[in-house]
Design a protein around this motif. Structure first.
Motif, PDB file in Angstrom:
ATOM      1  N   GLU A   1       0.850  -1.194   0.000  1.00 39.92           N
ATOM      2  CA  GLU A   1       0.000   0.000   0.000  1.00 39.92           C
ATOM      3  C   GLU A   1       0.881   1.237   0.000  1.00 39.92           C
ATOM      4  O   GLU A   1       1.378   1.669   1.035  1.00 39.92           O
ATOM      5  CB  GLU A   1      -0.925  -0.018   1.211  1.00 39.92           C
TER       6      GLU A   1
ATOM      7  N   GLY B   1     -12.104 -11.779  10.642  1.00 38.02           N
ATOM      8  CA  GLY B   1     -13.435 -11.986  10.101  1.00 38.02           C
ATOM      9  C   GLY B   1     -14.025 -10.672   9.664  1.00 38.02           C
ATOM     10  O   GLY B   1     -13.445  -9.609   9.892  1.00 38.02           O
TER      11      GLY B   1
ATOM     12  N   ASP C   1      -3.659 -22.262   8.677  1.00 39.79           N
ATOM     13  CA  ASP C   1      -2.321 -21.909   8.178  1.00 39.79           C
ATOM     14  C   ASP C   1      -1.291 -21.799   9.293  1.00 39.79           C
ATOM     15  O   ASP C   1      -0.110 -22.053   9.088  1.00 39.79           O
ATOM     16  CB  ASP C   1      -2.364 -20.558   7.446  1.00 39.79           C
TER      17      ASP C   1
ATOM     18  N   HIS D   1       2.271   2.604  12.407  1.00 33.09           N
ATOM     19  CA  HIS D   1       2.803   1.240  12.566  1.00 33.09           C
ATOM     20  C   HIS D   1       1.889   0.328  13.380  1.00 33.09           C
ATOM     21  O   HIS D   1       2.345  -0.647  13.983  1.00 33.09           O
ATOM     22  CB  HIS D   1       4.210   1.253  13.185  1.00 33.09           C
TER      23      HIS D   1
ATOM     24  N   ARG E   1      -6.181 -14.783   3.187  1.00 26.64           N
ATOM     25  CA  ARG E   1      -4.978 -14.605   4.017  1.00 26.64           C
ATOM     26  C   ARG E   1      -4.018 -13.630   3.358  1.00 26.64           C
ATOM     27  O   ARG E   1      -2.817 -13.906   3.205  1.00 26.64           O
ATOM     28  CB  ARG E   1      -4.236 -15.925   4.241  1.00 26.64           C
ATOM     29  N   ILE E   2      -4.564 -12.478   2.942  1.00 23.26           N
ATOM     30  CA  ILE E   2      -3.750 -11.459   2.295  1.00 23.26           C
ATOM     31  C   ILE E   2      -3.119 -10.577   3.365  1.00 23.26           C
ATOM     32  O   ILE E   2      -3.738 -10.302   4.383  1.00 23.26           O
ATOM     33  CB  ILE E   2      -4.633 -10.614   1.354  1.00 23.26           C
ATOM     34  N   THR E   3      -1.886 -10.163   3.163  1.00 23.74           N
ATOM     35  CA  THR E   3      -1.281  -9.154   4.027  1.00 23.74           C
ATOM     36  C   THR E   3      -1.182  -7.846   3.245  1.00 23.74           C
ATOM     37  O   THR E   3      -0.733  -7.841   2.104  1.00 23.74           O
ATOM     38  CB  THR E   3       0.108  -9.585   4.508  1.00 23.74           C
ATOM     39  N   LEU E   4      -1.646  -6.755   3.881  1.00 29.76           N
ATOM     40  CA  LEU E   4      -1.518  -5.423   3.284  1.00 29.76           C
ATOM     41  C   LEU E   4      -0.471  -4.651   4.070  1.00 29.76           C
ATOM     42  O   LEU E   4      -0.629  -4.469   5.280  1.00 29.76           O
ATOM     43  CB  LEU E   4      -2.842  -4.656   3.334  1.00 29.76           C
ATOM     44  N   TYR E   5       0.574  -4.234   3.398  1.00 33.16           N
ATOM     45  CA  TYR E   5       1.653  -3.511   4.048  1.00 33.16           C
ATOM     46  C   TYR E   5       1.567  -2.032   3.708  1.00 33.16           C
ATOM     47  O   TYR E   5       1.854  -1.634   2.578  1.00 33.16           O
ATOM     48  CB  TYR E   5       3.003  -4.029   3.577  1.00 33.16           C
ATOM     49  N   GLY E   6       1.155  -1.204   4.669  1.00 28.67           N
ATOM     50  CA  GLY E   6       1.231   0.236   4.477  1.00 28.67           C
ATOM     51  C   GLY E   6       2.637   0.696   4.835  1.00 28.67           C
ATOM     52  O   GLY E   6       3.198   0.242   5.822  1.00 28.67           O
TER      53      GLY E   6
ATOM     54  N   GLU F   1      -6.832  -9.360  10.796  1.00 32.80           N
ATOM     55  CA  GLU F   1      -8.094  -9.516  10.078  1.00 32.80           C
ATOM     56  C   GLU F   1      -8.568 -10.950  10.212  1.00 32.80           C
ATOM     57  O   GLU F   1      -8.122 -11.844   9.492  1.00 32.80           O
ATOM     58  CB  GLU F   1      -7.907  -9.134   8.612  1.00 32.80           C
TER      59      GLU F   1
ATOM     60  N   ILE G   1      -9.607 -10.228   2.641  1.00 28.31           N
ATOM     61  CA  ILE G   1      -8.320 -10.063   3.331  1.00 28.31           C
ATOM     62  C   ILE G   1      -8.062 -11.279   4.208  1.00 28.31           C
ATOM     63  O   ILE G   1      -6.971 -11.853   4.184  1.00 28.31           O
ATOM     64  CB  ILE G   1      -8.289  -8.766   4.165  1.00 28.31           C
ATOM     65  N   TYR G   2      -9.075 -11.689   4.979  1.00 25.97           N
ATOM     66  CA  TYR G   2      -8.817 -12.874   5.806  1.00 25.97           C
ATOM     67  C   TYR G   2      -9.093 -14.160   5.042  1.00 25.97           C
ATOM     68  O   TYR G   2      -8.372 -15.135   5.190  1.00 25.97           O
ATOM     69  CB  TYR G   2      -9.605 -12.827   7.129  1.00 25.97           C
TER      70      TYR G   2
ATOM     71  N   ILE H   1       0.241   1.117   8.426  1.00 25.58           N
ATOM     72  CA  ILE H   1      -0.444   0.032   9.114  1.00 25.58           C
ATOM     73  C   ILE H   1      -0.239  -1.257   8.327  1.00 25.58           C
ATOM     74  O   ILE H   1      -0.229  -1.247   7.102  1.00 25.58           O
ATOM     75  CB  ILE H   1      -1.946   0.359   9.236  1.00 25.58           C
ATOM     76  N   THR H   2      -0.055  -2.359   9.015  1.00 26.12           N
ATOM     77  CA  THR H   2      -0.061  -3.660   8.352  1.00 26.12           C
ATOM     78  C   THR H   2      -1.346  -4.376   8.720  1.00 26.12           C
ATOM     79  O   THR H   2      -1.712  -4.436   9.899  1.00 26.12           O
ATOM     80  CB  THR H   2       1.148  -4.514   8.769  1.00 26.12           C
ATOM     81  N   LEU H   3      -2.046  -4.910   7.703  1.00 20.07           N
ATOM     82  CA  LEU H   3      -3.244  -5.716   7.925  1.00 20.07           C
ATOM     83  C   LEU H   3      -2.903  -7.167   7.614  1.00 20.07           C
ATOM     84  O   LEU H   3      -2.502  -7.479   6.487  1.00 20.07           O
ATOM     85  CB  LEU H   3      -4.400  -5.268   7.026  1.00 20.07           C
ATOM     86  N   TYR H   4      -3.057  -8.028   8.603  1.00 19.39           N
ATOM     87  CA  TYR H   4      -2.734  -9.434   8.421  1.00 19.39           C
ATOM     88  C   TYR H   4      -4.021 -10.250   8.297  1.00 19.39           C
ATOM     89  O   TYR H   4      -4.735 -10.436   9.278  1.00 19.39           O
ATOM     90  CB  TYR H   4      -1.963  -9.958   9.625  1.00 19.39           C
ATOM     91  N   GLY H   5      -4.322 -10.722   7.082  1.00 18.07           N
ATOM     92  CA  GLY H   5      -5.415 -11.665   6.933  1.00 18.07           C
ATOM     93  C   GLY H   5      -4.905 -13.061   7.230  1.00 18.07           C
ATOM     94  O   GLY H   5      -3.809 -13.415   6.813  1.00 18.07           O
ATOM     95  N   PHE H   6      -5.691 -13.851   7.959  1.00 19.37           N
ATOM     96  CA  PHE H   6      -5.215 -15.215   8.249  1.00 19.37           C
ATOM     97  C   PHE H   6      -6.379 -16.157   8.489  1.00 19.37           C
ATOM     98  O   PHE H   6      -7.489 -15.737   8.805  1.00 19.37           O
ATOM     99  CB  PHE H   6      -4.262 -15.205   9.454  1.00 19.37           C
ATOM    100  N   LEU H   7      -6.117 -17.427   8.294  1.00 21.92           N
ATOM    101  CA  LEU H   7      -7.058 -18.473   8.682  1.00 21.92           C
ATOM    102  C   LEU H   7      -6.311 -19.415   9.624  1.00 21.92           C
ATOM    103  O   LEU H   7      -5.106 -19.625   9.496  1.00 21.92           O
ATOM    104  CB  LEU H   7      -7.571 -19.245   7.460  1.00 21.92           C
TER     105      LEU H   7
ATOM    106  N   ILE I   1      -3.936   3.393   5.587  1.00 17.36           N
ATOM    107  CA  ILE I   1      -3.097   2.185   5.614  1.00 17.36           C
ATOM    108  C   ILE I   1      -1.650   2.568   5.323  1.00 17.36           C
ATOM    109  O   ILE I   1      -0.736   2.157   6.037  1.00 17.36           O
ATOM    110  CB  ILE I   1      -3.603   1.128   4.611  1.00 17.36           C
TER     111      ILE I   1
END
Lengths: 346, 346
Positions: A253, B255, B288, B248, A278-283, B253, A274-275, B279-285, B274
């Motif tokens: 980002e 749900g 994993d 930072h 399982r995408i990671t967005l890096y600002g 993420e 995003i979840y 900001i970092t947004l971490y999507g996960f299940l 973002i």
């Protein structure tokens, strides 16, 4: 030594719409400077060679009491931006006469820039033989650093993967495209005019399209899925990328230009991806990553620019007296490639 | 040995709205099983002790030819979900009679679950003394793992920081709140009813509010800024968190329940934050991260649940014959705490 003319671009009036040469800014030649005797007080005296013109400068053309992420220009004083210059005299231990320096400087033929401002303060650069100084304001400067730092830190890309670069025709996007091609990725890139689409193709994008005439989501569905998304745009481009990403995709980002001119927000349909994927967005902002990557950047990129291995697009305005028009062109999107003002040839 | 009754909850009819007991599902007692002689073909025979009821099961009540992220239930066959049971007989090397097992199993008193299905296949668990088996379906099960894995992997939190947990009253959120409190964070948490706000307070949230009666952004502006955001909700909660995050910040993420029932998308005003705030947004299940964290999870969490150091909320339905009503309660939001069906007491 006789006093020397010191032409300056003064901030004259806060614009309501686009900046107007001669009104928003005035080129003033009434000032002189004694290059040999001007007091330095521990600082440096620099001759300006080239100045950068960037979209964010419009944010600085506002009343001084309004808060924003960039400081406001002051009416009656020169505007300023990133520039490259040559040291004439120095009382600062980090600089000596003859050094080339890069950093924030006034739009003036001569100035005394601050060496101690974090990240944007002037620093010595050793220009690569054969590379115009002005390139240090674009692909060899902060824009190129933004591309290089972000790509190295977050892309984690493998040959054969696919990346989408939105807003790809600027100095950040064109370097991202070329770094991705160097690493063997398939590159999809978008821009907002057919002329800019040609830039995307010139720097090697495999798929280049005009997002104003072709639907981004359709292109990504056909040419994706995406392992990496370099986001200069935000909004519907980001939403389309979320819809066409692989599991564990990396989103870098870097900007959200689609949102700068609207307070209404944007409609996003794919936040849940995003979840789910399982995408990671890096600002990120370039200054944060500089300590880790800037040495490698200067070791690698200027050489590849000088040799032609990496291409750059530059749109030059000659003479500080034409800087007001250059400011206007960047705000109206008339420039093709990185806009620089060439102030002097040493 | 005489054949034993094997009560089962059969999927009977695809619902158009909420599932209806006796219509969507039928409790059937016509089947019997010979526990000593039922052929296993290398598998295991399990007596069901407790079964999980989860919101996502509604997605499985659809025509078999419609794609989704969970497989469809088959009309005429038992529905299934995560469960805990006791092995009666085994021909599989990983299991022996008397083992407690956890994984996907049919809604039946006895079944032969698949041990080899990735992640959701049954595995042996050693129940902590004093901890009801049913807790292995919630805070000691997949929901707890989701909270634990995501927090450990991404929160990178320090004592004195602030976290916001949206949708905090479920089995994921309540464990996140407690892990954050263990690490010395200030915890802000939201839920959708005053009853659920009480749950947030019971597990230690410093600030707990009902997002249906109080504006999320107002609360975050007053109680933030946020170092960490645990997102179960997406939409306007995510947008408010972006507006009140520190530079930072880490966004986990997990749900986006606010988007599950709408194809219209959500209006986001703060996507540009973002990058502006890095900001970092971490999507996960959960699956994993299991290889990295599951051993630590089972070493730490069941003990703390048994000792009372970590609290859990459970809403029990007794008897498989009442499972249809339990399914309905979860879809209409009537349950308070993690819904489990207690099928047998060993």
């Amino acid at each position: 030594m006789a006093p020397t003319r010191n032409g300056r671009l003064l901030f004259n009036e806060i614009p309501t719409g686009f900046p107007e040469p001669g009104k928003t800014t005035i080129y003033d030649t009434s000032n002189t400077i004694d290059l040999e005797n001007e007091p330095l007080n521990g600082g440096v005296l620099v001759k300006t060679l080239a100045l950068s013109v960037d979209p964010y400068m419009r944010v600085q053309m506002r009343p001084a009491d309004v808060e924003s992420y960039m400081p406001p220009f002051i009416v009656g004083q020169p505007i300023y931006s990133l520039g490259i210059g040559k040291v004439i005299r120095s009382e600062h231990e980090k600089f000596k006469a003859g050094d080339y320096v890069y950093g924030v400087m006034e739009h003036a033929e001569y100035s005394k820039p601050n060496p101690d401002f974090p990240f944007f303060g002037i620093k010595v650069v050793k220009p690569e033989p054969g590379l115009p100084y002005s390139v240090y304001l674009g692909t060899a400067g902060m824009a190129g650093q933004t591309a290089f730092f972000g790509w190295k830190e977050y892309a984690n890309a493998k040959a054969g993967e696919t990346v989408f670069v939105s807003g790809g025709a600027g100095p950040v996007g064109t370097l991202v495209i070329q770094l991705a091609k160097q690493e063997g990725l398939k590159v999809i890139a978008s821009a907002g005019s057919d002329e800019k689409v040609q830039i995307l193709k010139d720097v090697g994008a495999d798929v280049a399209f005009n997002y104003k005439t072709v639907n981004t989501l359709d292109v990504l569905k056909k040419e994706g899925p995406l392992n990496v998304y370099w986001d200069n745009v935000g909004g519907s481009a980001l939403d389309a990328a979320l819809e066409t990403a692989v599991n564990h995709a990396r989103f870098i980002e870097c900007g959200a230009i689609s949102t700068y001119n609207s307070k209404d927000g944007v409609n996003m349909k794919n936040i849940d991806q995003i979840y789910a994927r399982r995408i990671t967005l890096y600002g990120f902002l370039v200054a944060d990553l500089a300590p880790k990557w800037i040495d490698e950047f200067y070791r690698v990129i200027p050489k590849q620019l000088a040799s032609g291995e990496i291409k750059y697009q530059e749109d030059r305005t000659n003479g500080l007296e034409n800087a007001g028009e250059a400011l206007r062109e960047v705000q109206t999107g008339k420039n093709t490639g990185k806009k620089v003002i060439v102030v002097a040839n040493e």
